[in-house]
Design an enzyme around this catalytic site. Structure first.
Site, PDB file in Angstrom:
ATOM      1  N   MET A  95       0.813  -1.477  -0.139  1.00 52.72           N
ATOM      2  CA  MET A  95      -0.328   0.245  -0.141  1.00 52.72           C
ATOM      3  C   MET A  95       0.663   1.378   0.361  1.00 52.72           C
ATOM      4  O   MET A  95       0.576   2.000   0.386  1.00 52.72           O
ATOM      5  CB  MET A  95      -1.018   0.869   1.503  1.00 52.72           C
ATOM      6  CG  MET A  95      -1.822  -1.435   1.244  1.00 52.72           C
ATOM      7  SD  MET A  95      -3.325  -0.849  -0.799  1.00 52.72           S
ATOM      8  CE  MET A  95      -4.216   0.132  -0.462  1.00 52.72           C
ATOM      9  N   HIS A 114      -3.392  -5.847  -9.749  1.00 53.53           N
ATOM     10  CA  HIS A 114      -4.642  -4.331  -9.871  1.00 53.53           C
ATOM     11  C   HIS A 114      -5.396  -5.472  -9.845  1.00 53.53           C
ATOM     12  O   HIS A 114      -6.010  -5.995 -10.906  1.00 53.53           O
ATOM     13  CB  HIS A 114      -4.231  -3.167 -10.022  1.00 53.53           C
ATOM     14  CG  HIS A 114      -5.134  -2.838 -10.548  1.00 53.53           C
ATOM     15  ND1 HIS A 114      -4.691  -1.338  -8.270  1.00 53.53           N
ATOM     16  CD2 HIS A 114      -5.760  -1.831 -10.709  1.00 53.53           C
ATOM     17  CE1 HIS A 114      -5.751  -0.762  -8.977  1.00 53.53           C
ATOM     18  NE2 HIS A 114      -6.604  -0.513  -9.548  1.00 53.53           N
ATOM     19  N   ASP A 150      -0.597   2.341 -11.404  1.00 54.13           N
ATOM     20  CA  ASP A 150      -0.740   1.609 -12.027  1.00 54.13           C
ATOM     21  C   ASP A 150      -1.145   1.389 -13.454  1.00 54.13           C
ATOM     22  O   ASP A 150      -2.111   1.872 -13.814  1.00 54.13           O
ATOM     23  CB  ASP A 150      -2.591   1.567 -11.106  1.00 54.13           C
ATOM     24  CG  ASP A 150      -2.238   1.053  -9.831  1.00 54.13           C
ATOM     25  OD1 ASP A 150      -1.719   0.240  -9.549  1.00 54.13           O
ATOM     26  OD2 ASP A 150      -3.742   1.461  -8.872  1.00 54.13           O
TER      27      ASP A 150
HETATM   28  C1  GRF Z   1      -5.300  -7.926  -3.751  1.00 57.56           C
HETATM   29  O1  GRF Z   1      -6.795  -7.820  -4.369  1.00 57.56           O
HETATM   30  C2  GRF Z   1      -4.032  -6.584  -4.602  1.00 57.56           C
HETATM   31  O2  GRF Z   1      -4.862  -7.301  -6.497  1.00 57.56           O
HETATM   32  C3  GRF Z   1      -4.471  -5.783  -4.348  1.00 57.56           C
HETATM   33  O3  GRF Z   1      -4.254  -5.772  -2.259  1.00 57.56           O
HETATM   34  C4  GRF Z   1      -4.955  -7.413  -2.237  1.00 57.56           C
HETATM   35  C5  GRF Z   1      -4.282  -7.628  -1.549  1.00 57.56           C
HETATM   36  O4  GRF Z   1      -4.692  -8.878  -1.394  1.00 57.56           O
HETATM   37  N1  GRF Z   1      -3.229  -4.806  -4.542  1.00 57.56           N
HETATM   38  P1  GRF Z   1      -3.339  -9.906  -0.513  1.00 57.56           P
HETATM   39  O5  GRF Z   1      -3.215  -8.787   0.611  1.00 57.56           O
HETATM   40  O6  GRF Z   1      -2.623 -10.368  -1.139  1.00 57.56           O
HETATM   41  O7  GRF Z   1      -4.735 -11.001   0.418  1.00 57.56           O
END
Ligand code: GRF
Length: 193
Positions: A95, A114, A150
């Site tokens: 993030m 994404h 993105d």
């Molecule tokens: C996923 O949906 C990914 O595409 C997005 O954040 C989410 C992360 O999920 N960037 P996780 O932590 O891999 O379970």
């Protein structure tokens, strides 16, 4: 460009911030016979990230970094990655936005997943926005990371159908299941295998 010689595994770092289900699926992938990558380290921007449990479970080195001072943290991070000879970085629910300088150091070697069919719905709350717009489909995208959010070159996408009764939660679940399949496939494609 990341290239596999066919003998040595590509030394990979995965960056997470949360649940880490994509991290888990990448670990499983890396354990497969003839898998071209080895996961050398997981970097988390959140000390409470659930995904860090997988590092413990699968004996993967982990490093938690606080990005409050981004410059300093990235400098530290570059040192860690260099010391581990990292050749590929997979962002998986990470993030934080990496700086231009950091991205330049790993040009063409950072991938991200994404939860939308890019270029549609960059940024956050993708599922909510797709539902509000009455989209018939959504999906997920693996792309190279460039300096715009993105917006890097798309490597692979998977489309899913949005049903009439779809909710944000059901769509997220449906797409996440596809993400777990798509990321390994996209890595194989990037490595030209
Ligand atoms: C996923 O949906 C990914 O595409 C997005 O954040 C989410 C992360 O999920 N960037 P996780 O932590 O891999 O379970």
């Amino acid at each position: 460009m990341v290239q596999s010689t066919g003998f040595n595994k590509i030394r990979t770092a995965v960056f997470i911030s949360g649940t880490g289900s994509n991290f888990k699926s990448l670990i499983k992938f890396s354990k497969k016979n003839k898998c071209p990558i080895s996961i050398e380290i997981v970097i988390s921007s959140n000390s409470k990230a659930k995904g860090l449990d997988y590092a413990k479970k699968y004996n993967i080195k982990k490093k938690n970094l606080n990005f409050k001072n981004k410059n300093l943290t990235e400098k530290n991070l570059l040192g860690i990655l260099k010391s581990k000879d990292i050749e590929l970085i997979c962002l998986a629910g990470f993030m934080k936005i990496l700086s231009k300088n950091f991205i330049k150091q790993f040009k063409g070697k950072i991938l991200n997943i994404h939860p939308s069919l890019l270029p549609k719905y960059k940024g956050l709350n993708t599922h909510k926005r797709a539902l509000n717009n009455k989209e018939k489909h959504s999906g997920c995208t693996v792309h190279f990371v460039n300096t715009r959010l993105d917006s890097g070159k798309i490597i692979m996408q998977k489309k899913v159908k949005i049903s009439k009764k779809e909710t944000v939660a059901s769509l997220a679940k449906k797409i996440l299941a596809q993400e777990h399949k798509l990321y390994p496939k996209a890595i194989i494609k990037v490595l030209n295998l």
